[in-house]
Design a protein around this motif. Structure first.
Motif, short mmCIF file in Angstrom:
data_model
loop_
_atom_site.label_atom_id
_atom_site.label_comp_id
_atom_site.label_asym_id
_atom_site.label_seq_id
_atom_site.Cartn_x
_atom_site.Cartn_y
_atom_site.Cartn_z
N ILE A 68 40.40 53.89 49.20
CA ILE A 68 40.72 53.31 47.89
C ILE A 68 41.72 54.18 47.16
O ILE A 68 42.70 53.70 46.60
N ALA A 69 41.50 55.49 47.18
CA ALA A 69 42.39 56.42 46.49
C ALA A 69 43.79 56.41 47.09
O ALA A 69 44.79 56.46 46.37
N TYR A 133 34.68 47.01 48.39
CA TYR A 133 35.41 45.97 49.12
C TYR A 133 36.50 45.35 48.24
O TYR A 133 37.65 45.18 48.68
N VAL A 134 36.16 45.03 47.00
CA VAL A 134 37.14 44.42 46.09
C VAL A 134 38.31 45.37 45.85
O VAL A 134 39.47 44.96 45.88
N LEU A 135 38.00 46.65 45.64
CA LEU A 135 39.07 47.61 45.39
C LEU A 135 39.93 47.85 46.63
O LEU A 135 41.15 48.05 46.52
N PHE A 159 41.28 45.44 35.81
CA PHE A 159 41.83 44.17 36.28
C PHE A 159 42.27 44.35 37.73
O PHE A 159 42.97 45.30 38.07
N VAL A 160 41.84 43.42 38.59
CA VAL A 160 42.17 43.47 40.01
C VAL A 160 42.96 42.22 40.33
O VAL A 160 42.46 41.10 40.18
N ASP A 161 44.20 42.39 40.73
CA ASP A 161 45.11 41.28 41.04
C ASP A 161 45.19 40.30 39.86
O ASP A 161 45.18 39.08 40.05
N LEU A 165 37.68 42.51 36.67
CA LEU A 165 36.71 42.95 37.68
C LEU A 165 35.31 42.47 37.31
O LEU A 165 34.53 42.10 38.19
N SER A 166 35.00 42.44 36.02
CA SER A 166 33.67 41.99 35.58
C SER A 166 33.42 40.55 36.01
O SER A 166 32.32 40.21 36.47
N THR A 167 34.41 39.69 35.90
CA THR A 167 34.27 38.30 36.31
C THR A 167 34.02 38.19 37.82
O THR A 167 33.16 37.41 38.26
N LEU A 168 34.75 38.99 38.60
CA LEU A 168 34.57 38.96 40.06
C LEU A 168 33.16 39.41 40.45
O LEU A 168 32.52 38.80 41.31
N MET A 169 32.67 40.48 39.82
CA MET A 169 31.34 41.00 40.15
C MET A 169 30.23 40.03 39.74
O MET A 169 29.27 39.83 40.47
N ILE A 170 30.37 39.40 38.56
CA ILE A 170 29.36 38.46 38.09
C ILE A 170 29.36 37.20 38.94
O ILE A 170 28.30 36.70 39.35
#
Length: 188
Positions: A68-69, A133-135, A159-161, A165-170
């Motif tokens: 990730i880094a 995985y998302v990151l 924000f991812v893409d 990120l909160s929306t993706l996780m929920i």
């Protein structure tokens, strides 16, 4: 009292003394010699397998965080995520501030390190790995820092893409909406 005489057995002469059957006293300055195990002893291999498994568990946590880094492009004034602590906490590196612990805003995930039950631990571990995985699969990650919480962690909206990120996780079922205050229980 007979101190030493010999007993003949099948042509051999064995010396005899009073303390013949007693174990010799240990020298107080030296440790007793340790018996070496044979390389064919299965305990040797079991110990090696256990050491390799423990090392694997450590590497299992470090390798995805390292990926990730490395994946995130470092620009002069932008922060980047360097490791995932649990489903809603990460460590970031900023050029001007160094490494900081960050609480992600907008959602709450089950605890991994202070879980109340086994199901919370399992769900927390799943949330942590989903966040990794998302990151890892994202092409662009944006971090917006927004103050600190009571544990002196920085607060950040990620924000991812282009998506929160909160929306993706929920939506994936690994988190609940959270805007501060008392957390809901994950057990039961």
């Amino acid at each position: 009292m007979i101190v030493g005489f010999s007993v003949a057995r099948k042509g051999r002469v064995l010396p005899y003394s009073r303390g013949y059957r007693k174990t010799p006293k240990l020298d107080m300055g030296l440790l007793p010699k340790k018996r070496r195990r044979s390389p064919l002893d299965p305990r040797v291999y079991l110990r090696a397998v256990m050491v390799a498994a423990a090392a694997g568990l450590v590497l299992l946590q470090l390798l995805p965080d390292s990926a990730i880094a490395v994946r995130q492009i470092v620009q002069s004034d932008e922060c980047r995520i360097v490791s995932v602590t649990d489903g809603d906490t990460v460590r970031i590196w900023c050029p001007s501030r160094g490494v900081q612990k960050v609480r992600l805003l907008g959602f709450d995930t089950p605890e991994v390190f202070s879980s109340s039950c086994l199901s919370e631990l399992a769900r927390g571990t799943a949330a942590t790995w989903y966040l990794r995985y998302v990151l890892l699969t994202s092409s662009e990650t944006t971090i917006v820092l927004q103050g600190s919480d009571r544990y002196q962690r920085r607060l950040a909206q990620v924000f991812v893409d282009g998506k929160r990120l909160s929306t993706l996780m929920i939506n994936a079922g690994h988190a609940r909406p959270y805007s501060g205050g008392k957390r809901s229980e994950w057990c039961g």
